[in-house]
Enzyme design. Structure first.
Site, mmCIF file in Angstrom:
data_model
loop_
_atom_site.group_PDB
_atom_site.id
_atom_site.type_symbol
_atom_site.label_atom_id
_atom_site.label_comp_id
_atom_site.label_asym_id
_atom_site.label_seq_id
_atom_site.Cartn_x
_atom_site.Cartn_y
_atom_site.Cartn_z
ATOM 1 N N ASP A 1 -13.664 -75.276 35.243
ATOM 2 C CA ASP A 1 -14.463 -76.192 34.422
ATOM 3 C C ASP A 1 -14.933 -77.418 35.187
ATOM 4 O O ASP A 1 -15.431 -78.367 34.600
ATOM 5 C CB ASP A 1 -13.639 -76.629 33.201
ATOM 6 C CG ASP A 1 -14.513 -77.189 32.082
ATOM 7 O OD1 ASP A 1 -15.702 -76.851 32.039
ATOM 8 O OD2 ASP A 1 -13.998 -77.968 31.268
ATOM 9 N N GLN B 1 -18.959 -70.488 28.348
ATOM 10 C CA GLN B 1 -18.779 -71.852 27.839
ATOM 11 C C GLN B 1 -20.050 -72.320 27.148
ATOM 12 O O GLN B 1 -21.161 -71.981 27.567
ATOM 13 C CB GLN B 1 -18.435 -72.830 28.963
ATOM 14 C CG GLN B 1 -18.129 -74.245 28.448
ATOM 15 C CD GLN B 1 -17.837 -75.224 29.567
ATOM 16 O OE1 GLN B 1 -18.750 -75.810 30.132
ATOM 17 N NE2 GLN B 1 -16.561 -75.388 29.908
ATOM 18 N N SER C 1 -17.845 -80.329 26.918
ATOM 19 C CA SER C 1 -17.503 -78.951 26.603
ATOM 20 C C SER C 1 -17.191 -78.809 25.120
ATOM 21 O O SER C 1 -16.427 -79.591 24.544
ATOM 22 C CB SER C 1 -16.284 -78.519 27.431
ATOM 23 O OG SER C 1 -15.868 -77.224 27.057
#
Length: 271
Positions: free
Chosen positions: A181, A253, A203
């Site tokens: 990430d 994501q 996110s």
């Protein structure tokens, strides 16, 4: 994994784990992270006992230079800080910050082109609202420089943990999840970067599937693509291959991506 609200780094977080299912082959856990009594993060994790079954792989690892032929972030940073094509104010601002190596080593495949060919430098906003004087400046000057090569919604780089890890697969998966990430959602902003544009991204959800045992302290090729961005949400997909070309991890994501606005004296949560 879903982020429901912004958390504060100076306030303790309480993690509550719920046993959702315990079967003969699978076990599922639901985790809630609470801060000041509010749920800021949820996670659903599924665990499976090892078994032998059907197997195939349709995904093919891209043909990219091996990591030994690419510069690491420290080497690229030194080159960029003396590159006259990058604005002097930006270079000076980054140079004032003490360099602190990341625990994750990264080598960008895209830089195999920009290391040797002159390109036009265009400084856009960062992937996560970070300014050069704030967090991880060493990667900003590297990553922002690299994405100006083509502005395509994709990115490929090799990564590995620095140092040697134990043989505990749980540890290796945790390190890979952390490393996955670092730049992920920012790829969805690549086609929209332009001079003096400041953006931020958060996110919203992050999903990871571990297909095979993983070694986080060995080189993994991370291939990221963003097939769509719409309505303030950027969507990215990712695949991680080991050096043998085996698909080890798949990821998706969705992130909130917006233009940065001038914040008043009482800013509201970005979500």
């Amino acid at each position: 994994m879903a982020v429901l609200d912004l958390s504060c780094v100076v306030v303790p977080i309480i993690y509550q784990v719920h046993r959702a299912c315990d079967g003969s082959s699978f076990a599922t856990r639901k985790v809630e992270a609470k801060q000041k009594g509010l749920v800021v993060f949820t996670l659903i994790a599924s665990f499976q006992k090892e078994e032998i079954g059907f197997e195939h792989q349709a995904a093919i690892m891209p043909d990219v230079p091996p990591p030994e032929q690419l510069l690491n972030l420290e080497e690229i940073r030194e080159r960029r800080l003396t590159d006259p094509r990058i604005p002097a104010q930006y270079r000076n601002s980054v140079a004032k910050n003490k360099f602190r190596p990341w625990p994750i080593e990264m080598r960008f495949c895209e830089d195999s082109v920009s290391q040797h060919k002159p390109i036009q430098m265009r400084c856009g906003g960062s992937a996560s609202q970070h300014k050069p004087r704030q967090v991880w400046p060493q990667i900003l000057i590297t990553y922002q420089y690299l994405i100006t090569v083509h502005h395509l919604p994709q990115c490929k780089y090799w990564s590995r943990a620095r140092g040697k890890l134990s043989d505990d697969q749980a540890l290796h998966r945790c390190v890979v999840a952390y490393a996955s990430d670092l730049l992920y959602s920012g790829v969805s902003l690549n086609p929209h970067r332009e001079k003096d544009l400041n953006t931020y991204s958060l996110s919203l959800d992050h999903s990871i599937w571990f297909h095979k045992p993983v070694k986080a302290d060995d080189w993994l090729l991370y291939v990221i693509e963003s097939p769509s961005t719409h309505g303030g949400r950027g969507f990215v997909t990712g695949r991680m291959f080991n050096r043998q070309g085996e698909l080890i991890v798949s990821l998706t994501q969705e992130a909130l991506i917006r233009r940065e606005k001038t914040r008043g004296p009482n800013p509201r949560p970005k979500l």
